[in-house]
Design a protein around this motif. Structure first.
Motif, PDB file in Angstrom:
ATOM      1  N   GLU A  13      -6.241 -26.625  -2.979  1.00  0.00           N
ATOM      2  CA  GLU A  13      -7.310 -25.795  -2.430  1.00  0.00           C
ATOM      3  C   GLU A  13      -8.258 -26.622  -1.578  1.00  0.00           C
ATOM      4  O   GLU A  13      -8.683 -26.190  -0.491  1.00  0.00           O
ATOM      5  N   GLU A  14      -8.602 -27.816  -2.055  1.00  0.00           N
ATOM      6  CA  GLU A  14      -9.527 -28.670  -1.302  1.00  0.00           C
ATOM      7  C   GLU A  14      -8.855 -29.277  -0.076  1.00  0.00           C
ATOM      8  O   GLU A  14      -9.490 -29.438   0.975  1.00  0.00           O
ATOM      9  N   ILE A  15      -7.561 -29.608  -0.187  1.00  0.00           N
ATOM     10  CA  ILE A  15      -6.848 -30.129   0.977  1.00  0.00           C
ATOM     11  C   ILE A  15      -6.707 -29.034   2.032  1.00  0.00           C
ATOM     12  O   ILE A  15      -6.818 -29.292   3.236  1.00  0.00           O
ATOM     13  N   SER A  16      -6.474 -27.814   1.577  1.00  0.00           N
ATOM     14  CA  SER A  16      -6.380 -26.689   2.504  1.00  0.00           C
ATOM     15  C   SER A  16      -7.672 -26.512   3.296  1.00  0.00           C
ATOM     16  O   SER A  16      -7.643 -26.199   4.490  1.00  0.00           O
ATOM     17  N   LYS A  17      -8.806 -26.721   2.641  1.00  0.00           N
ATOM     18  CA  LYS A  17     -10.083 -26.631   3.355  1.00  0.00           C
ATOM     19  C   LYS A  17     -10.164 -27.674   4.456  1.00  0.00           C
ATOM     20  O   LYS A  17     -10.676 -27.407   5.550  1.00  0.00           O
ATOM     21  N   LEU A  18      -9.632 -28.885   4.173  1.00  0.00           N
ATOM     22  CA  LEU A  18      -9.631 -29.925   5.203  1.00  0.00           C
ATOM     23  C   LEU A  18      -8.763 -29.515   6.387  1.00  0.00           C
ATOM     24  O   LEU A  18      -9.070 -29.849   7.541  1.00  0.00           O
ATOM     25  N   ARG A  19      -7.682 -28.821   6.108  1.00  0.00           N
ATOM     26  CA  ARG A  19      -6.787 -28.392   7.189  1.00  0.00           C
ATOM     27  C   ARG A  19      -7.382 -27.268   8.021  1.00  0.00           C
ATOM     28  O   ARG A  19      -7.019 -27.091   9.189  1.00  0.00           O
ATOM     29  N   ASN A  20      -8.284 -26.495   7.427  1.00  0.00           N
ATOM     30  CA  ASN A  20      -8.743 -25.276   8.091  1.00  0.00           C
ATOM     31  C   ASN A  20     -10.213 -25.279   8.496  1.00  0.00           C
ATOM     32  O   ASN A  20     -10.633 -24.403   9.258  1.00  0.00           O
ATOM     33  N   GLU A  21     -10.991 -26.247   7.991  1.00  0.00           N
ATOM     34  CA  GLU A  21     -12.424 -26.275   8.290  1.00  0.00           C
ATOM     35  C   GLU A  21     -12.856 -27.700   8.638  1.00  0.00           C
ATOM     36  O   GLU A  21     -12.250 -28.676   8.181  1.00  0.00           O
ATOM     37  N   LEU A  22     -13.906 -27.798   9.417  1.00  0.00           N
ATOM     38  CA  LEU A  22     -14.516 -29.106   9.664  1.00  0.00           C
ATOM     39  C   LEU A  22     -15.448 -29.442   8.509  1.00  0.00           C
ATOM     40  O   LEU A  22     -16.170 -28.583   8.009  1.00  0.00           O
ATOM     41  N   ILE A  23     -15.405 -30.700   8.061  1.00  0.00           N
ATOM     42  CA  ILE A  23     -16.347 -31.099   7.023  1.00  0.00           C
ATOM     43  C   ILE A  23     -17.750 -31.106   7.612  1.00  0.00           C
ATOM     44  O   ILE A  23     -17.933 -31.140   8.836  1.00  0.00           O
ATOM     45  N   SER A  24     -18.771 -31.095   6.768  1.00  0.00           N
ATOM     46  CA  SER A  24     -20.153 -31.027   7.258  1.00  0.00           C
ATOM     47  C   SER A  24     -20.539 -32.328   7.960  1.00  0.00           C
ATOM     48  O   SER A  24     -19.967 -33.393   7.710  1.00  0.00           O
ATOM     49  N   GLU A  25     -21.509 -32.238   8.835  1.00  0.00           N
ATOM     50  CA  GLU A  25     -22.026 -33.425   9.522  1.00  0.00           C
ATOM     51  C   GLU A  25     -22.584 -34.432   8.511  1.00  0.00           C
ATOM     52  O   GLU A  25     -22.422 -35.644   8.673  1.00  0.00           O
ATOM     53  N   LYS A  26     -23.232 -33.932   7.470  1.00  0.00           N
ATOM     54  CA  LYS A  26     -23.794 -34.816   6.448  1.00  0.00           C
ATOM     55  C   LYS A  26     -22.708 -35.608   5.740  1.00  0.00           C
ATOM     56  O   LYS A  26     -22.816 -36.834   5.563  1.00  0.00           O
ATOM     57  N   ASP A  27     -21.651 -34.926   5.319  1.00  0.00           N
ATOM     58  CA  ASP A  27     -20.541 -35.615   4.653  1.00  0.00           C
ATOM     59  C   ASP A  27     -19.855 -36.594   5.596  1.00  0.00           C
ATOM     60  O   ASP A  27     -19.449 -37.688   5.192  1.00  0.00           O
ATOM     61  N   PHE A  28     -19.734 -36.206   6.852  1.00  0.00           N
ATOM     62  CA  PHE A  28     -19.088 -37.076   7.830  1.00  0.00           C
ATOM     63  C   PHE A  28     -19.897 -38.355   8.045  1.00  0.00           C
ATOM     64  O   PHE A  28     -19.339 -39.455   8.134  1.00  0.00           O
ATOM     65  N   GLN A  29     -21.203 -38.235   8.088  1.00  0.00           N
ATOM     66  CA  GLN A  29     -22.036 -39.424   8.276  1.00  0.00           C
ATOM     67  C   GLN A  29     -21.923 -40.367   7.084  1.00  0.00           C
ATOM     68  O   GLN A  29     -21.922 -41.591   7.241  1.00  0.00           O
ATOM     69  N   LYS A  30     -21.803 -39.805   5.885  1.00  0.00           N
ATOM     70  CA  LYS A  30     -21.584 -40.635   4.694  1.00  0.00           C
ATOM     71  C   LYS A  30     -20.296 -41.426   4.819  1.00  0.00           C
ATOM     72  O   LYS A  30     -20.240 -42.612   4.454  1.00  0.00           O
ATOM     73  N   LEU A  31     -19.256 -40.806   5.322  1.00  0.00           N
ATOM     74  CA  LEU A  31     -17.976 -41.499   5.492  1.00  0.00           C
ATOM     75  C   LEU A  31     -18.090 -42.620   6.505  1.00  0.00           C
ATOM     76  O   LEU A  31     -17.534 -43.704   6.313  1.00  0.00           O
ATOM     77  N   GLN A  32     -18.805 -42.376   7.581  1.00  0.00           N
ATOM     78  CA  GLN A  32     -19.008 -43.425   8.579  1.00  0.00           C
ATOM     79  C   GLN A  32     -19.769 -44.602   7.989  1.00  0.00           C
ATOM     80  O   GLN A  32     -19.429 -45.766   8.220  1.00  0.00           O
ATOM     81  N   ASN A  33     -20.809 -44.311   7.204  1.00  0.00           N
ATOM     82  CA  ASN A  33     -21.593 -45.389   6.581  1.00  0.00           C
ATOM     83  C   ASN A  33     -20.738 -46.219   5.637  1.00  0.00           C
ATOM     84  O   ASN A  33     -20.825 -47.455   5.614  1.00  0.00           O
ATOM     85  N   LYS A  34     -19.898 -45.547   4.839  1.00  0.00           N
ATOM     86  CA  LYS A  34     -19.030 -46.269   3.913  1.00  0.00           C
ATOM     87  C   LYS A  34     -18.050 -47.168   4.664  1.00  0.00           C
ATOM     88  O   LYS A  34     -17.795 -48.302   4.260  1.00  0.00           O
ATOM     89  N   ALA A  35     -17.491 -46.665   5.738  1.00  0.00           N
ATOM     90  CA  ALA A  35     -16.535 -47.447   6.515  1.00  0.00           C
ATOM     91  C   ALA A  35     -17.188 -48.696   7.094  1.00  0.00           C
ATOM     92  O   ALA A  35     -16.617 -49.787   7.066  1.00  0.00           O
ATOM     93  N   GLU A  36     -18.404 -48.534   7.582  1.00  0.00           N
ATOM     94  CA  GLU A  36     -19.080 -49.684   8.187  1.00  0.00           C
ATOM     95  C   GLU A  36     -19.498 -50.700   7.132  1.00  0.00           C
ATOM     96  O   GLU A  36     -19.401 -51.912   7.346  1.00  0.00           O
ATOM     97  N   ASN A  37     -19.954 -50.240   5.984  1.00  0.00           N
ATOM     98  CA  ASN A  37     -20.300 -51.164   4.908  1.00  0.00           C
ATOM     99  C   ASN A  37     -19.066 -51.918   4.409  1.00  0.00           C
ATOM    100  O   ASN A  37     -19.119 -53.119   4.130  1.00  0.00           O
TER     101      ASN A  37
END
Length: 440
Positions: free
Chosen positions: A346-370
């Motif tokens: 169900e959660e993977i399907s959401k990734l296939r069909n919806e864009l994640i939120s800008e807030k969640d995306f920024q968290k991912l960018q911060n983690k990658a850079e750290n």
């Protein structure tokens, strides 16, 4: 204390976001084909000497598995000039540490010494490459060591064969179908000549990269490298022609039984592209989104809110020819494995069909850079990053540019990659069950 920690975290984030120091390096080739990378860093009187060989679990002699991992152990046995059993003693008595590790794609040896022992580190690695002792006594000794490692890490360890269960179902032709550590019957059946042939094929200067990082003088180090490694004979070019897999078009289901567990597990596995592809970086971000920390999507849903799982994890196993994307969950109480599979899909399907939120995306960018900053926070880390960037990715300067790949990822990329690779019709589903359920 909390204020201080938050302040340090803020500093780390600022460094990651725009002030990560560029890794400077010098690289050259010896006449025998050995690629050499030197990184000078005078901030501490420490030096790392390391050699990465382009050989891993996927490489075979006469079809026999496990040789690369076996040599990870065997090449500490001794050399013509290092007495049997004295390798670790020499390192520790000179203030150093050392180790090695093997993946399906490469083998990595390293020493970390006070910088006044740079020459010692270079001599030891040249000895390993040029003068190893490969005799029946050492082979027999290390064969028992490897058997015990397999017993402790896989055969007698809870969930120890989980990864192999997925790989065996995901790959039919490619050597990734077999465990990196190999099958013990292959090592038992191998002849001394086969071990020597394997060494002569893969542990040659033109199939390796030497990295020296830390408190060095580049000019002096160049001379030492040529003195210690220049006379090692060049080997034949390594040629590989692995059978590639046909695309997965339907779900594959399999069951594995483990006598070491009482709680079953469900694993969803997806075949993914090489780690050289941008999409592999995107999959790393998807892993963070799904299961990195208690605020991640799957943990919050299955563990915290719905109380359906004891544990859940998603991770991208990056490899050279194909990657493996895995999602693993342990059920809580009476929750069935099929229920977990449905909830995870169900959660993977959401990734296939919806864009994640800008807030969640920024968290991912911060983690990658750290994570990028942390990976290059020591000379040992920089040494391994340089070796990996050159040998596996074909671009030494990736050590400086990898963060730009993460910065180029968009929310649309996450949706696209999930759609392309994380589909029910392209997955392996493993029911990993207690042995006690077999009779049922």
């Amino acid at each position: 204390m909390i204020l201080k920690q938050n302040f340090l975290a803020a500093l780390l984030f600022v460094g990651a976001a725009g002030f990560a120091q560029e890794v400077e390096f010098t690289e050259f080739d010896l006449d025998n084909g050995l690629h050499v990378i030197l990184h000078e860093d005078k901030t501490a009187p420490v030096v790392s000497t390391s050699v990465m060989y382009d050989v891993g679990g996927k490489d075979r002699i006469n079809g026999k598995t496990g040789f690369a991992h076996f040599f990870e152990h065997l090449l500490f046995e001794g050399t013509e000039n290092i007495e049997k059993g004295k390798w670790f003693e020499i390192v520790s008595s000179n203030g150093g540490t050392n180790n090695a590790n093997t993946s399906n794609d490469r083998t990595y040896y390293y020493e970390i010494f006070p910088s006044n022992n740079l020459e010692l580190g270079l001599w030891m690695e040249s000895e390993r490459m040029m003068h190893p002792i490969i005799k029946k006594e050492g082979v027999d000794t290390q064969n028992e060591v490897v058997k015990e490692e397999r017993r402790s890490r896989m055969d007698n360890s809870p969930y120890g064969n989980l990864l192999q269960s997925v790989a065996g179902a995901m790959f039919e032709k490619h050597p990734y179908k077999d465990p990196n550590i190999g099958y013990m019957e292959d090592l038992d059946a191998a002849t001394l000549d086969e071990f020597k042939e394997f060494f002569d094929t893969y542990y040659v200067p033109n199939n390796a990269v030497l990295v020296v990082a830390g408190d060095i003088d580049v000019s002096d180090t160049k001379k030492m490298v040529k003195d210690y490694f220049g006379d090692i004979p060049k080997g034949e070019e390594v040629k590989r022609n692995f059978e590639m897999e046909t695309p997965m078009t339907k779900e594959v289901r399999t069951t594995t039984y483990d006598s070491n567990i009482q709680i079953p597990a469900s694993i969803l596995g997806y075949r993914t592209p090489s780690f050289t592809e941008k999409d592999s970086y995107v999959l790393n971000m998807i892993s963070d989104y799904l299961s990195d920390g208690k605020s991640s999507i799957l943990y919050k849903k299955l563990v915290d809110e719905q109380k359906q799982a004891l544990q859940v994890a998603a991770f991208n196993l990056e490899q050279s020819d194909y990657g493996m994307y895995l999602i693993f969950a342990l059920p809580l109480g009476e929750t069935s494995l099929e229920t977990l599979n449905t909830e995870m899909e169900e959660e993977i399907s959401k990734l296939r069909n919806e864009l994640i939120s800008e807030k969640d995306f920024q968290k991912l960018q911060n983690k990658a850079e750290n994570a990028y900053v942390n990976s290059n926070s020591s000379v040992a880390g920089i040494g391994e990053s340089l070796a990996t960037s050159y040998l596996l990715y074909g671009d030494t300067n990736l050590v400086n540019e990898e963060i730009d790949i993460y910065r180029s990822i968009t929310r649309e990329d996450i949706k696209r990659v999930a759609t392309e690779y994380l589909k029910p019709s392209q997955r392996v589903v493993v029911d990993y069950l207690p042995e006690s359920q077999k009779a049922e």
